[in-house]
Design a protein around this motif. Structure first.
Motif, short mmCIF file in Angstrom:
data_model
loop_
_atom_site.label_atom_id
_atom_site.label_comp_id
_atom_site.label_asym_id
_atom_site.label_seq_id
_atom_site.Cartn_x
_atom_site.Cartn_y
_atom_site.Cartn_z
N THR A 154 1.27 -1.17 -0.40
CA THR A 154 0.34 0.10 -0.06
C THR A 154 0.53 1.32 0.06
OG1 THR A 154 -1.93 -1.11 1.00
CG2 THR A 154 -1.58 1.26 1.45
N ALA A 155 1.75 1.02 1.24
CA ALA A 155 2.91 2.33 1.03
C ALA A 155 3.77 3.00 -0.49
CB ALA A 155 4.04 2.35 2.35
N PHE A 156 4.54 1.16 -0.71
CA PHE A 156 4.45 1.72 -2.40
C PHE A 156 4.14 2.35 -3.58
CE2 PHE A 156 6.86 -0.43 -6.02
CZ PHE A 156 7.71 -0.28 -5.93
N HIS A 157 2.73 1.56 -3.86
CA HIS A 157 1.63 2.44 -4.49
C HIS A 157 2.01 3.85 -4.28
CE1 HIS A 157 -1.67 2.55 -6.93
NE2 HIS A 157 -2.12 1.30 -7.76
N LYS A 158 2.12 4.13 -3.57
CA LYS A 158 1.68 5.17 -3.10
C LYS A 158 2.24 6.37 -3.34
CE LYS A 158 0.05 9.17 0.06
NZ LYS A 158 -0.39 8.72 2.04
N ILE B 184 2.64 6.67 -12.29
CA ILE B 184 1.62 7.39 -12.70
C ILE B 184 0.51 8.76 -13.52
CG2 ILE B 184 -1.42 6.93 -12.48
CD1 ILE B 184 -0.42 3.95 -11.57
N GLU B 185 1.26 9.24 -12.25
CA GLU B 185 1.30 10.69 -12.41
C GLU B 185 2.25 11.77 -13.49
OE1 GLU B 185 1.71 14.85 -9.40
OE2 GLU B 185 1.63 13.06 -8.75
N ALA B 186 3.13 11.15 -13.21
CA ALA B 186 3.91 11.40 -13.87
C ALA B 186 4.29 11.38 -15.31
CB ALA B 186 5.78 11.75 -13.58
N PHE B 187 4.17 10.19 -15.87
CA PHE B 187 4.20 9.12 -17.26
C PHE B 187 2.53 8.88 -17.66
CE2 PHE B 187 7.99 9.39 -14.34
CZ PHE B 187 9.03 10.05 -16.05
N GLY B 188 2.05 7.99 -17.09
CA GLY B 188 0.72 7.99 -17.35
C GLY B 188 -0.60 8.28 -18.87
N HIS B 189 -0.23 9.79 -18.23
CA HIS B 189 -0.99 10.92 -19.46
C HIS B 189 -0.02 11.07 -20.49
CE1 HIS B 189 -4.77 10.41 -18.35
NE2 HIS B 189 -3.53 10.70 -17.48
N GLN B 190 1.54 10.42 -21.03
CA GLN B 190 2.36 10.81 -21.67
C GLN B 190 3.85 9.79 -21.92
OE1 GLN B 190 2.69 15.16 -20.57
NE2 GLN B 190 3.00 15.47 -23.28
N LEU C 194 15.75 -3.70 -12.38
CA LEU C 194 14.29 -3.02 -12.58
C LEU C 194 13.37 -2.88 -13.86
CD1 LEU C 194 15.75 -2.05 -9.91
CD2 LEU C 194 13.84 -0.74 -9.28
N CYS C 195 12.37 -2.79 -13.79
CA CYS C 195 11.32 -2.56 -14.92
C CYS C 195 10.86 -1.64 -14.11
CB CYS C 195 10.72 -3.91 -16.11
SG CYS C 195 10.09 -3.45 -17.25
N VAL C 196 10.15 -0.37 -15.10
CA VAL C 196 9.17 0.44 -14.66
C VAL C 196 7.98 -0.21 -16.23
CG1 VAL C 196 8.10 2.47 -14.26
CG2 VAL C 196 10.52 1.65 -13.43
N ILE C 197 6.83 -0.06 -15.81
CA ILE C 197 5.74 -0.70 -16.81
C ILE C 197 4.96 0.44 -16.67
CG2 ILE C 197 4.72 -1.79 -18.44
CD1 ILE C 197 5.69 -3.60 -16.61
N VAL C 198 4.05 1.44 -17.80
CA VAL C 198 3.35 2.66 -17.95
C VAL C 198 2.53 1.85 -18.75
CG1 VAL C 198 3.15 4.79 -18.31
CG2 VAL C 198 4.88 3.74 -17.16
N TRP C 199 1.17 2.28 -18.73
CA TRP C 199 0.01 2.38 -19.49
C TRP C 199 -0.91 3.46 -19.73
CZ3 TRP C 199 1.38 -2.34 -15.93
CH2 TRP C 199 1.66 -3.34 -16.64
N GLU C 200 -0.86 3.64 -21.25
CA GLU C 200 -0.50 4.92 -20.76
C GLU C 200 -2.79 4.82 -20.46
OE1 GLU C 200 -0.25 7.93 -24.98
OE2 GLU C 200 1.10 7.89 -23.50
N GLY C 201 -3.47 6.21 -20.16
CA GLY C 201 -4.76 6.77 -19.71
C GLY C 201 -5.14 7.19 -20.80
N ASP C 202 -5.69 7.75 -21.16
CA ASP C 202 -7.46 8.24 -22.06
C ASP C 202 -8.48 9.09 -21.57
OD1 ASP C 202 -9.28 6.42 -22.96
OD2 ASP C 202 -7.48 6.14 -24.69
N GLU D 152 -10.65 7.73 -21.27
CA GLU D 152 -12.24 6.51 -21.07
C GLU D 152 -11.04 5.31 -21.04
OE1 GLU D 152 -13.19 5.12 -25.08
OE2 GLU D 152 -14.78 6.77 -25.19
N VAL D 153 -10.42 4.90 -20.44
CA VAL D 153 -8.94 4.40 -20.15
C VAL D 153 -8.47 5.36 -18.86
CG1 VAL D 153 -7.48 2.40 -19.99
CG2 VAL D 153 -8.98 2.76 -22.48
N LYS D 154 -8.39 4.08 -17.46
CA LYS D 154 -7.30 5.07 -16.17
C LYS D 154 -6.09 4.20 -16.67
CE LYS D 154 -7.75 5.26 -11.66
NZ LYS D 154 -8.05 4.71 -9.94
N ALA D 155 -4.93 5.54 -17.40
CA ALA D 155 -3.40 4.89 -16.80
C ALA D 155 -3.09 4.01 -15.97
CB ALA D 155 -3.03 6.51 -16.79
N ASN D 156 -2.10 3.22 -15.99
CA ASN D 156 -1.65 2.56 -14.54
C ASN D 156 0.05 2.70 -15.18
OD1 ASN D 156 -2.18 0.08 -12.96
ND2 ASN D 156 -2.86 -1.14 -13.98
#
Length: 216
Positions: A116-120, A127-133, A166-174, A176-180
Protein backbone atom coordinates in the motif's frame (compact mmCIF):
# COMPACT_ATOMS: atom_id res chain seq x y z
CA UNK A 1 0.78 20.70 13.04
CA UNK A 2 4.14 22.20 12.15
CA UNK A 3 5.73 20.89 15.36
CA UNK A 4 4.32 17.43 14.62
CA UNK A 5 5.72 17.46 11.08
CA UNK A 6 9.11 18.67 12.34
CA UNK A 7 9.16 15.91 14.93
CA UNK A 8 8.29 13.32 12.31
CA UNK A 9 11.08 14.54 10.02
CA UNK A 10 13.54 14.50 12.93
CA UNK A 11 12.51 10.98 13.88
CA UNK A 12 12.90 9.85 10.28
CA UNK A 13 16.38 11.37 10.05
CA UNK A 14 17.30 9.74 13.35
CA UNK A 15 16.03 6.39 12.08
CA UNK A 16 18.09 6.65 8.91
CA UNK A 17 21.15 7.58 10.97
CA UNK A 18 20.77 4.41 13.07
CA UNK A 19 20.43 2.28 9.92
CA UNK A 20 23.35 4.12 8.27
CA UNK A 21 25.66 3.40 11.20
CA UNK A 22 24.52 -0.22 11.51
CA UNK A 23 25.17 -0.96 7.83
CA UNK A 24 28.64 0.55 8.01
CA UNK A 25 29.44 -1.59 11.05
CA UNK A 26 28.11 -4.68 9.26
CA UNK A 27 30.29 -3.90 6.24
CA UNK A 28 33.40 -3.28 8.31
CA UNK A 29 32.96 -6.60 10.13
CA UNK A 30 33.18 -8.46 6.83
CA UNK A 31 36.28 -9.41 4.90
CA UNK A 32 36.08 -7.20 1.77
CA UNK A 33 36.92 -10.26 -0.32
CA UNK A 34 33.69 -11.88 0.88
CA UNK A 35 31.72 -8.90 -0.43
CA UNK A 36 33.51 -8.60 -3.77
CA UNK A 37 33.09 -12.35 -4.32
CA UNK A 38 29.29 -12.04 -4.42
CA UNK A 39 28.76 -8.43 -5.54
CA UNK A 40 29.71 -6.63 -8.76
CA UNK A 41 32.02 -4.24 -6.90
CA UNK A 42 35.74 -3.73 -6.50
CA UNK A 43 37.72 -2.89 -3.38
CA UNK A 44 41.06 -1.15 -2.81
CA UNK A 45 42.93 -2.32 0.28
CA UNK A 46 45.13 0.79 0.01
CA UNK A 47 42.27 3.28 0.30
CA UNK A 48 39.72 0.99 2.02
CA UNK A 49 37.18 2.00 -0.60
CA UNK A 50 34.56 0.06 -2.53
CA UNK A 51 33.71 1.07 -6.09
CA UNK A 52 29.99 0.59 -6.70
CA UNK A 53 27.97 1.12 -9.89
CA UNK A 54 24.54 2.53 -9.03
CA UNK A 55 22.17 3.43 -11.89
CA UNK A 56 25.01 3.57 -14.39
CA UNK A 57 27.23 5.86 -12.29
CA UNK A 58 30.27 4.99 -10.20
CA UNK A 59 30.26 5.69 -6.47
CA UNK A 60 33.01 5.44 -3.87
CA UNK A 61 32.11 3.93 -0.51
CA UNK A 62 34.90 4.80 1.94
CA UNK A 63 34.87 2.43 4.91
CA UNK A 64 37.29 4.57 6.93
CA UNK A 65 35.43 7.87 6.57
CA UNK A 66 32.07 6.04 6.34
CA UNK A 67 31.03 8.18 3.38
CA UNK A 68 29.62 7.60 -0.10
CA UNK A 69 30.11 9.96 -3.02
CA UNK A 70 29.94 9.90 -6.80
CA UNK A 71 33.40 9.38 -8.26
CA UNK A 72 32.98 11.83 -11.14
CA UNK A 73 32.23 14.94 -9.08
CA UNK A 74 32.09 14.09 -5.38
CA UNK A 75 28.30 14.43 -5.26
CA UNK A 76 26.81 12.86 -2.13
CA UNK A 77 23.65 10.86 -2.94
CA UNK A 78 20.47 11.49 -0.99
CA UNK A 79 19.80 9.51 2.16
CA UNK A 80 17.60 6.88 0.48
CA UNK A 81 20.18 6.14 -2.22
CA UNK A 82 22.89 5.99 0.43
CA UNK A 83 20.95 3.46 2.50
CA UNK A 84 20.26 1.34 -0.58
CA UNK A 85 23.95 1.27 -1.54
CA UNK A 86 25.01 0.40 2.00
CA UNK A 87 22.44 -2.40 2.24
CA UNK A 88 23.66 -3.77 -1.09
CA UNK A 89 27.15 -4.10 0.40
CA UNK A 90 26.13 -5.19 3.89
CA UNK A 91 23.51 -7.74 2.83
CA UNK A 92 25.83 -9.57 0.46
CA UNK A 93 25.24 -13.29 0.04
CA UNK A 94 25.68 -15.72 -2.86
CA UNK A 95 22.98 -15.75 -5.53
CA UNK A 96 21.24 -19.05 -6.32
CA UNK A 97 20.74 -20.22 -9.87
CA UNK A 98 17.46 -18.91 -11.29
CA UNK A 99 15.71 -18.22 -14.58
CA UNK A 100 15.25 -14.54 -15.47
CA UNK A 101 11.71 -13.32 -14.88
CA UNK A 102 9.86 -10.40 -13.35
CA UNK A 103 7.90 -10.23 -10.09
CA UNK A 104 5.90 -7.52 -8.35
CA UNK A 105 6.57 -6.17 -4.88
CA UNK A 106 3.80 -8.46 -3.61
CA UNK A 107 5.84 -11.50 -4.67
CA UNK A 108 9.02 -10.45 -2.86
CA UNK A 109 9.22 -12.14 0.57
CA UNK A 110 7.91 -9.59 3.06
CA UNK A 111 6.90 -7.20 0.29
CA UNK A 112 3.16 -7.57 0.67
CA UNK A 113 3.08 -5.62 3.92
CA UNK A 114 4.69 -2.65 2.16
CA UNK A 115 2.50 -2.71 -0.96
CA UNK A 116 0.00 0.00 0.00
CA UNK A 117 2.78 2.43 0.90
CA UNK A 118 4.75 1.39 -2.19
CA UNK A 119 1.79 2.07 -4.48
CA UNK A 120 1.29 5.50 -2.94
CA UNK A 121 4.92 6.60 -2.96
CA UNK A 122 6.27 4.87 -6.10
CA UNK A 123 3.66 3.55 -8.54
CA UNK A 124 1.32 6.53 -8.13
CA UNK A 125 4.27 8.86 -8.74
CA UNK A 126 5.02 7.07 -12.02
CA UNK A 127 1.36 7.21 -13.07
CA UNK A 128 1.16 10.92 -12.28
CA UNK A 129 4.35 11.71 -14.20
CA UNK A 130 3.91 9.45 -17.24
CA UNK A 131 0.38 8.05 -17.29
CA UNK A 132 -0.80 10.42 -19.99
CA UNK A 133 2.54 10.83 -21.76
CA UNK A 134 4.14 7.40 -21.58
CA UNK A 135 6.73 8.29 -24.21
CA UNK A 136 8.35 10.71 -21.78
CA UNK A 137 9.45 7.78 -19.63
CA UNK A 138 12.23 6.85 -22.05
CA UNK A 139 13.39 10.48 -22.12
CA UNK A 140 13.73 10.55 -18.35
CA UNK A 141 15.21 7.05 -18.20
CA UNK A 142 18.27 7.75 -20.35
CA UNK A 143 20.03 9.66 -17.58
CA UNK A 144 19.75 6.58 -15.37
CA UNK A 145 21.01 4.15 -18.01
CA UNK A 146 17.54 2.77 -18.80
CA UNK A 147 16.92 0.59 -21.85
CA UNK A 148 13.61 0.10 -23.65
CA UNK A 149 11.60 -2.91 -22.47
CA UNK A 150 8.89 -5.01 -24.18
CA UNK A 151 5.88 -4.32 -21.96
CA UNK A 152 2.91 -1.94 -21.80
CA UNK A 153 2.72 1.23 -23.86
CA UNK A 154 6.22 2.07 -22.65
CA UNK A 155 8.58 0.14 -20.41
CA UNK A 156 12.18 0.64 -19.36
CA UNK A 157 14.65 -1.76 -17.77
CA UNK A 158 17.14 -0.23 -15.34
CA UNK A 159 20.18 -1.63 -13.58
CA UNK A 160 20.15 -0.26 -10.05
CA UNK A 161 23.31 -2.29 -9.58
CA UNK A 162 24.87 -4.49 -12.28
CA UNK A 163 23.01 -7.57 -11.02
CA UNK A 164 19.85 -5.77 -9.82
CA UNK A 165 17.42 -5.05 -12.68
CA UNK A 166 14.12 -3.19 -12.31
CA UNK A 167 11.43 -2.69 -14.94
CA UNK A 168 9.09 0.30 -14.97
CA UNK A 169 5.96 -0.21 -17.09
CA UNK A 170 3.37 2.41 -18.07
CA UNK A 171 -0.02 1.87 -19.66
CA UNK A 172 -1.16 5.21 -20.98
CA UNK A 173 -4.61 6.47 -20.07
CA UNK A 174 -7.13 8.66 -21.87
CA UNK A 175 -10.67 9.94 -21.38
CA UNK A 176 -12.01 6.38 -21.26
CA UNK A 177 -9.16 4.28 -19.88
CA UNK A 178 -7.44 4.92 -16.57
CA UNK A 179 -3.65 5.16 -16.71
CA UNK A 180 -1.70 2.48 -14.88
CA UNK A 181 1.89 1.57 -14.08
CA UNK A 182 3.99 -0.90 -12.15
CA UNK A 183 7.56 -1.50 -11.05
CA UNK A 184 8.87 -5.05 -11.30
CA UNK A 185 11.93 -6.78 -9.88
CA UNK A 186 13.94 -9.87 -10.67
CA UNK A 187 13.15 -12.44 -7.93
CA UNK A 188 16.85 -12.62 -7.05
CA UNK A 189 16.34 -9.23 -5.36
CA UNK A 190 15.53 -11.08 -2.11
CA UNK A 191 19.17 -12.22 -1.94
CA UNK A 192 20.55 -8.78 -2.84
CA UNK A 193 18.60 -6.36 -0.66
CA UNK A 194 16.38 -6.62 2.38
CA UNK A 195 12.67 -6.33 1.58
CA UNK A 196 12.25 -2.86 3.11
CA UNK A 197 15.23 -1.62 1.10
CA UNK A 198 13.72 -3.10 -2.09
CA UNK A 199 10.78 -0.80 -1.42
CA UNK A 200 13.10 2.17 -0.87
CA UNK A 201 14.82 1.40 -4.16
CA UNK A 202 11.54 1.53 -6.11
CA UNK A 203 10.53 4.75 -4.35
CA UNK A 204 13.91 6.29 -5.14
CA UNK A 205 13.67 5.33 -8.82
CA UNK A 206 10.14 6.76 -9.16
CA UNK A 207 11.22 10.03 -7.53
CA UNK A 208 14.28 10.33 -9.77
CA UNK A 209 12.21 9.75 -12.92
CA UNK A 210 9.69 12.39 -11.87
CA UNK A 211 12.50 14.84 -11.09
CA UNK A 212 14.22 14.21 -14.41
CA UNK A 213 11.10 14.76 -16.51
CA UNK A 214 10.39 18.02 -14.69
CA UNK A 215 13.75 19.38 -15.81
CA UNK A 216 13.85 17.88 -19.31
Amino acid sequence: MGDKETKTETETESGYRVVYEKYWQDIKKRDPDEITAVRAVSYSSDTHQFNVIFFDEEYIADSVKETICRKADGHVPDVVATIVILNYLAFSQPLPESSPRWVSVKEIPGGMIFYTAFHKTAISVVIEAFGHQAGRLMTAARSLGGQAGPFGDTSVVFRAFPEVPLCVIVWEGDDEVKANATILYDPSIEFLLQSAICIDLGIYLAAQLKRLIQYS
